[in-house]
Design a protein around this motif. Structure first.
Motif, PDB file in Angstrom:
ATOM      1  N   ARG A 113     -13.787  -3.141  -9.864  1.00 26.50           N
ATOM      2  CA  ARG A 113     -12.657  -3.721  -9.595  1.00 26.50           C
ATOM      3  C   ARG A 113     -12.146  -3.156  -8.342  1.00 26.50           C
ATOM      4  O   ARG A 113     -11.265  -3.902  -7.572  1.00 26.50           O
ATOM      5  CB  ARG A 113     -11.619  -3.429 -10.789  1.00 26.50           C
ATOM      6  CG  ARG A 113     -11.923  -4.488 -12.015  1.00 26.50           C
ATOM      7  CD  ARG A 113     -10.699  -4.253 -13.032  1.00 26.50           C
ATOM      8  NE  ARG A 113     -10.539  -2.938 -13.763  1.00 26.50           N
ATOM      9  CZ  ARG A 113     -11.319  -2.626 -14.553  1.00 26.50           C
ATOM     10  NH1 ARG A 113     -12.004  -3.402 -15.292  1.00 26.50           N
ATOM     11  NH2 ARG A 113     -10.818  -1.457 -14.982  1.00 26.50           N
ATOM     12  N   ILE A 114     -12.208  -1.887  -8.144  1.00 19.96           N
ATOM     13  CA  ILE A 114     -11.699  -1.070  -7.053  1.00 19.96           C
ATOM     14  C   ILE A 114     -12.335  -1.673  -5.720  1.00 19.96           C
ATOM     15  O   ILE A 114     -11.873  -1.819  -4.806  1.00 19.96           O
ATOM     16  CB  ILE A 114     -12.007   0.578  -7.157  1.00 19.96           C
ATOM     17  CG1 ILE A 114     -11.233   1.009  -8.460  1.00 19.96           C
ATOM     18  CG2 ILE A 114     -11.543   1.162  -6.071  1.00 19.96           C
ATOM     19  CD1 ILE A 114     -11.534   2.584  -8.608  1.00 19.96           C
ATOM     20  N   SER A 115     -13.523  -2.015  -5.923  1.00 19.57           N
ATOM     21  CA  SER A 115     -14.444  -2.329  -4.829  1.00 19.57           C
ATOM     22  C   SER A 115     -13.847  -3.932  -4.387  1.00 19.57           C
ATOM     23  O   SER A 115     -13.568  -4.150  -3.211  1.00 19.57           O
ATOM     24  CB  SER A 115     -15.789  -2.699  -5.169  1.00 19.57           C
ATOM     25  OG  SER A 115     -16.330  -3.156  -4.071  1.00 19.57           O
ATOM     26  N   GLU A 116     -13.470  -4.678  -5.505  1.00 21.08           N
ATOM     27  CA  GLU A 116     -13.104  -5.968  -4.980  1.00 21.08           C
ATOM     28  C   GLU A 116     -11.537  -5.988  -4.498  1.00 21.08           C
ATOM     29  O   GLU A 116     -11.157  -6.647  -3.408  1.00 21.08           O
ATOM     30  CB  GLU A 116     -13.074  -6.866  -6.468  1.00 21.08           C
ATOM     31  CG  GLU A 116     -14.214  -7.200  -6.808  1.00 21.08           C
ATOM     32  CD  GLU A 116     -14.104  -7.891  -8.426  1.00 21.08           C
ATOM     33  OE1 GLU A 116     -13.066  -7.810  -8.883  1.00 21.08           O
ATOM     34  OE2 GLU A 116     -15.350  -8.196  -9.015  1.00 21.08           O
TER      35      GLU A 116
ATOM     36  N   LEU B 167     -10.532  -3.212  -2.936  1.00 18.88           N
ATOM     37  CA  LEU B 167     -10.779  -2.883  -1.406  1.00 18.88           C
ATOM     38  C   LEU B 167     -10.984  -3.793  -0.417  1.00 18.88           C
ATOM     39  O   LEU B 167     -10.811  -3.972   0.520  1.00 18.88           O
ATOM     40  CB  LEU B 167     -11.704  -1.717  -1.514  1.00 18.88           C
ATOM     41  CG  LEU B 167     -11.835  -0.847  -0.241  1.00 18.88           C
ATOM     42  CD1 LEU B 167     -10.345  -0.094   0.235  1.00 18.88           C
ATOM     43  CD2 LEU B 167     -12.873   0.414  -0.350  1.00 18.88           C
ATOM     44  N   GLN B 168     -11.984  -4.743  -0.784  1.00 21.14           N
ATOM     45  CA  GLN B 168     -12.361  -5.799   0.000  1.00 21.14           C
ATOM     46  C   GLN B 168     -11.257  -6.704   0.443  1.00 21.14           C
ATOM     47  O   GLN B 168     -11.197  -7.270   1.493  1.00 21.14           O
ATOM     48  CB  GLN B 168     -13.645  -6.656  -0.553  1.00 21.14           C
ATOM     49  CG  GLN B 168     -14.923  -5.585  -0.741  1.00 21.14           C
ATOM     50  CD  GLN B 168     -16.077  -6.400  -1.318  1.00 21.14           C
ATOM     51  OE1 GLN B 168     -15.892  -7.593  -1.762  1.00 21.14           O
ATOM     52  NE2 GLN B 168     -17.145  -5.979  -1.341  1.00 21.14           N
ATOM     53  N   ALA B 169     -10.443  -6.965  -0.615  1.00 20.95           N
ATOM     54  CA  ALA B 169      -9.293  -8.144  -0.507  1.00 20.95           C
ATOM     55  C   ALA B 169      -7.958  -7.312   0.146  1.00 20.95           C
ATOM     56  O   ALA B 169      -7.123  -8.089   0.565  1.00 20.95           O
ATOM     57  CB  ALA B 169      -8.720  -8.574  -1.776  1.00 20.95           C
ATOM     58  N   HIS B 170      -8.067  -6.048   0.365  1.00 18.31           N
ATOM     59  CA  HIS B 170      -7.030  -5.370   1.052  1.00 18.31           C
ATOM     60  C   HIS B 170      -6.975  -5.469   2.558  1.00 18.31           C
ATOM     61  O   HIS B 170      -8.036  -5.338   3.164  1.00 18.31           O
ATOM     62  CB  HIS B 170      -7.095  -3.671   0.551  1.00 18.31           C
ATOM     63  CG  HIS B 170      -5.836  -3.229   0.958  1.00 18.31           C
ATOM     64  ND1 HIS B 170      -5.573  -2.538   2.100  1.00 18.31           N
ATOM     65  CD2 HIS B 170      -4.883  -2.816  -0.049  1.00 18.31           C
ATOM     66  CE1 HIS B 170      -4.361  -2.054   1.832  1.00 18.31           C
ATOM     67  NE2 HIS B 170      -4.006  -2.195   0.687  1.00 18.31           N
ATOM     68  N   ALA B 171      -5.798  -6.037   3.066  1.00 17.00           N
ATOM     69  CA  ALA B 171      -5.695  -6.308   4.451  1.00 17.00           C
ATOM     70  C   ALA B 171      -5.660  -4.781   5.150  1.00 17.00           C
ATOM     71  O   ALA B 171      -5.157  -4.001   4.497  1.00 17.00           O
ATOM     72  CB  ALA B 171      -4.378  -7.084   4.596  1.00 17.00           C
ATOM     73  N   VAL B 172      -6.155  -4.777   6.559  1.00 15.69           N
ATOM     74  CA  VAL B 172      -5.927  -3.561   7.057  1.00 15.69           C
ATOM     75  C   VAL B 172      -4.488  -3.130   7.592  1.00 15.69           C
ATOM     76  O   VAL B 172      -4.136  -1.801   7.158  1.00 15.69           O
ATOM     77  CB  VAL B 172      -6.614  -3.593   8.398  1.00 15.69           C
ATOM     78  CG1 VAL B 172      -6.928  -2.554   9.472  1.00 15.69           C
ATOM     79  CG2 VAL B 172      -8.175  -3.953   8.200  1.00 15.69           C
ATOM     80  N   GLU B 173      -3.485  -3.825   7.662  1.00 19.55           N
ATOM     81  CA  GLU B 173      -2.561  -3.540   8.021  1.00 19.55           C
ATOM     82  C   GLU B 173      -1.682  -3.270   6.804  1.00 19.55           C
ATOM     83  O   GLU B 173      -0.350  -2.957   7.049  1.00 19.55           O
ATOM     84  CB  GLU B 173      -1.793  -4.488   9.002  1.00 19.55           C
ATOM     85  CG  GLU B 173      -1.386  -5.978   8.347  1.00 19.55           C
ATOM     86  CD  GLU B 173      -2.797  -6.856   8.188  1.00 19.55           C
ATOM     87  OE1 GLU B 173      -2.671  -7.832   7.964  1.00 19.55           O
ATOM     88  OE2 GLU B 173      -3.962  -6.285   8.788  1.00 19.55           O
TER      89      GLU B 173
ATOM     90  N   ARG C 197      -0.339  -0.156  -2.560  1.00 18.19           N
ATOM     91  CA  ARG C 197      -1.251   0.563  -3.334  1.00 18.19           C
ATOM     92  C   ARG C 197      -2.255  -0.074  -4.356  1.00 18.19           C
ATOM     93  O   ARG C 197      -1.962  -1.107  -4.605  1.00 18.19           O
ATOM     94  CB  ARG C 197      -0.090   1.536  -4.183  1.00 18.19           C
ATOM     95  CG  ARG C 197       0.836   2.266  -3.103  1.00 18.19           C
ATOM     96  CD  ARG C 197       0.762   3.165  -2.194  1.00 18.19           C
ATOM     97  NE  ARG C 197       0.183   4.484  -2.820  1.00 18.19           N
ATOM     98  CZ  ARG C 197      -0.103   5.479  -2.291  1.00 18.19           C
ATOM     99  NH1 ARG C 197       0.048   5.322  -0.755  1.00 18.19           N
ATOM    100  NH2 ARG C 197      -0.476   6.638  -2.645  1.00 18.19           N
ATOM    101  N   PHE C 198      -3.270   0.725  -4.532  1.00 19.79           N
ATOM    102  CA  PHE C 198      -4.135   0.267  -5.505  1.00 19.79           C
ATOM    103  C   PHE C 198      -3.616   0.487  -7.059  1.00 19.79           C
ATOM    104  O   PHE C 198      -2.811   1.331  -7.245  1.00 19.79           O
ATOM    105  CB  PHE C 198      -5.579   0.994  -5.420  1.00 19.79           C
ATOM    106  CG  PHE C 198      -6.232   0.490  -4.280  1.00 19.79           C
ATOM    107  CD1 PHE C 198      -7.086  -0.640  -4.427  1.00 19.79           C
ATOM    108  CD2 PHE C 198      -6.293   0.985  -2.904  1.00 19.79           C
ATOM    109  CE1 PHE C 198      -7.896  -1.042  -3.495  1.00 19.79           C
ATOM    110  CE2 PHE C 198      -6.984   0.688  -2.077  1.00 19.79           C
ATOM    111  CZ  PHE C 198      -7.698  -0.315  -1.973  1.00 19.79           C
ATOM    112  N   ASP C 199      -3.929  -0.545  -7.744  1.00 19.52           N
ATOM    113  CA  ASP C 199      -3.396  -0.446  -9.218  1.00 19.52           C
ATOM    114  C   ASP C 199      -4.487   0.294 -10.059  1.00 19.52           C
ATOM    115  O   ASP C 199      -5.608   0.078 -10.181  1.00 19.52           O
ATOM    116  CB  ASP C 199      -3.361  -1.922  -9.719  1.00 19.52           C
ATOM    117  CG  ASP C 199      -2.944  -2.082 -11.103  1.00 19.52           C
ATOM    118  OD1 ASP C 199      -2.262  -0.933 -11.526  1.00 19.52           O
ATOM    119  OD2 ASP C 199      -3.098  -3.085 -11.902  1.00 19.52           O
TER     120      ASP C 199
END
Length: 483
Positions: free
Chosen positions: A198-201, A203-209, A213-215
């Motif tokens: 879930r963290i990997s998913e 992180l992949q969906a997280h925009a650079v800008e 925060r991560f849940d």
């Protein structure tokens, strides 16, 4: 033939699975070995009890009335019958009279054995291993105190079969458990690593800008430091992207004006018919081009300092006097053009060493001296001093220009910041920002002060403490004019 090597690092799921299954397999193998030893001891004990029972039957059938009489009870042999057809050997010996009953080629037991005691051992008969039990049978009442040694032996086929049977039965529970662990362990590892997936998913969906925060609400405690580290990295990346965006926007804004002016000056020069007008346009074009070159150089210097952590150079001991002397020689011509008295103030006779990168130090001194010349008035003075004190090494650059108000001294280190009344100067607001970056890189501190005599001007001091530390940043590119 080449040896096999893994193509890459082993997957975490596979590592966890092997760490789970490996110890279980080792424990199962150890348990199987112990079970086999236990089954062998149990089969041996059962065989000895059977042999001892037959030996007692034979011994009890020996009568001592008027003379010794030995008979073989049928039950003694029936007790030793096995399904695998083991061969049975027996004999009974009197200490004085010798063989009373049995096989003569069966070796006699000659060791001392008290009455009613027995001893089990292994030997070989007719080329086949056998298990023997020797029993001391007392003879009453004819010979009080004497005993007949009764030996009964059998081959070990039934014993080995019993060992295999007991061992195989003991292997079923741990074997089934190992299979269950092998099947269910893979599923368990997949479930246990679901938070990582879930963290990997995310992180992949997280925009650079993005600064979101991560849940980490349902993340196990062992993974929370990883989530916090990712959040910290995300914040740094977002700050870097924002800073880079501001840098590009400011750079574009700073370059737009001189390029527009340059285009206008070129147009004017092309339209001019008189040689004097063309020469004046060319001079203006030259000045504007020099300003653009200086600005581009400073932008490249600042960009290189932003990436200083990627390839930190090796620091060394540098004589600060040599660095200052080179800068003064390079900037003597611009100072002469404004009729500025450029010289050295306090100048030690011996070497003054600071630890740093020579290119960084030269860039910093050049920007300080160039700024002082740029803002000093016509016919002004710029003095550069180097002093070694008990607290460290101090570099001082002093001019008699307009100076910087105390309220503005913290802002002038910001990129592209210019004083409100600095319109008459062609600075870009990058000189002191570069100086600050390099001072941090060299583990030095920088301060802005008023002149000691109270007159107009500015005193810039760069201090290296004792001992100075090794800089950990990359040197920006040098060359061109400075600000």
């Amino acid at each position: 033939m080449k040896a096999w090597r893994p193509r890459g690092p082993m997957r975490l799921r596979t590592q966890l699975y092997l760490w789970l299954l490996g110890p279980m397999l080792l424990l199962t193998l150890a348990g199987a070995w112990l079970s086999h030893a236990s089954a062998r001891d149990m089969a041996r004990a059962a065989a000895e009890r059977t042999l001892l029972g037959s030996a007692r039957m034979i011994g009890e059938a020996i009568a001592a009335e008027e003379d010794l009489r030995a008979e073989l009870p049928p039950a003694a042999l029936e007790n030793l019958e096995t399904a695998v057809g083991d061969r049975v050997y027996y004999r009974a010996d009197h200490p004085q009279r010798g063989l009373l009953l049995g096989f003569a080629d069966f070796p006699r037991y000659n060791a001392a054995l008290p009455a009613e005691q027995w001893h089990g051992f292994e030997t070989s008969l007719q080329g086949e291993p056998v298990h023997v039990v020797a029993f001391a049978q007392p003879v009453y009442p004819f010979e009080r105190g004497s005993a007949v040694i009764v030996q009964v032996a059998t081959t070990q086929r039934a014993e080995r079969a019993l060992v295999s049977q007991l061992w195989l039965r003991s292997l079923w529970p741990p074997g089934l458990l190992l299979v269950a662990v092998a099947v269910l362990g893979w599923v368990w590892v997949k479930v246990a690593l679901a938070p990582v997936t879930r963290i990997s998913e995310q992180l992949q969906a997280h925009a650079v800008e993005s600064t979101g925060r991560f849940d980490g609400g349902d993340v196990p405690g062992e993974l929370r430091p990883l989530v916090r580290a990712i959040d910290g990295l995300t914040d740094r990346i977002a700050a870097f992207v924002a800073e880079r965006g501001r840098f590009i926007a400011n750079a574009a804004h700073q370059l737009k004006t001189p390029l527009t002016v340059l285009n206008t000056q070129v147009t004017v020069g092309l339209r001019a018919d008189e040689p004097g007008a063309k020469q004046q346009a060319l001079s203006a074009i030259y000045d504007t081009a020099q300003r653009c070159i200086r600005l581009i150089h400073q932008l490249l210097t600042l960009s290189a300092s932003d990436h200083r952590m990627q390839s930190p150079p090796q620091a060394s001991e540098v004589d600060l006097r040599d660095v200052v002397r080179e800068v003064l020689e390079d900037l003597a011509e611009p100072a002469h053009g404004k009729n500025i008295d450029l010289g050295a103030g306090d100048w030690p006779a011996s070497q003054v060493s600071v630890r740093g990168v020579p290119l960084l130090l030269r860039e910093m001194v050049a920007n300080l001296v160039d700024n002082a010349i740029r803002y000093a008035p016509e016919g002004g003075t710029v003095s550069v001093s180097v002093r070694a004190t008990s607290a460290g090494v101090v570099l001082t650059v002093e001019d008699n220009g307009p100076g910087i108000p105390p309220a503005e001294r913290q802002h002038v280190f910001e990129r592209f910041y210019r004083l409100p009344d600095a319109g008459s100067h062609d600075g870009s607001g990058l000189g002191l920002a570069i100086v600050r970056e390099i001072a941090i890189a060299c583990d030095a501190s920088i301060t802005l002060e008023d002149r000691p005599d109270g007159g107009p001007g500015l005193v810039v001091r760069v201090c290296w403490p004792v001992p100075s530390h090794t800089p950990t940043v990359a040197a920006p590119q040098s060359g061109g004019s400075r600000e």
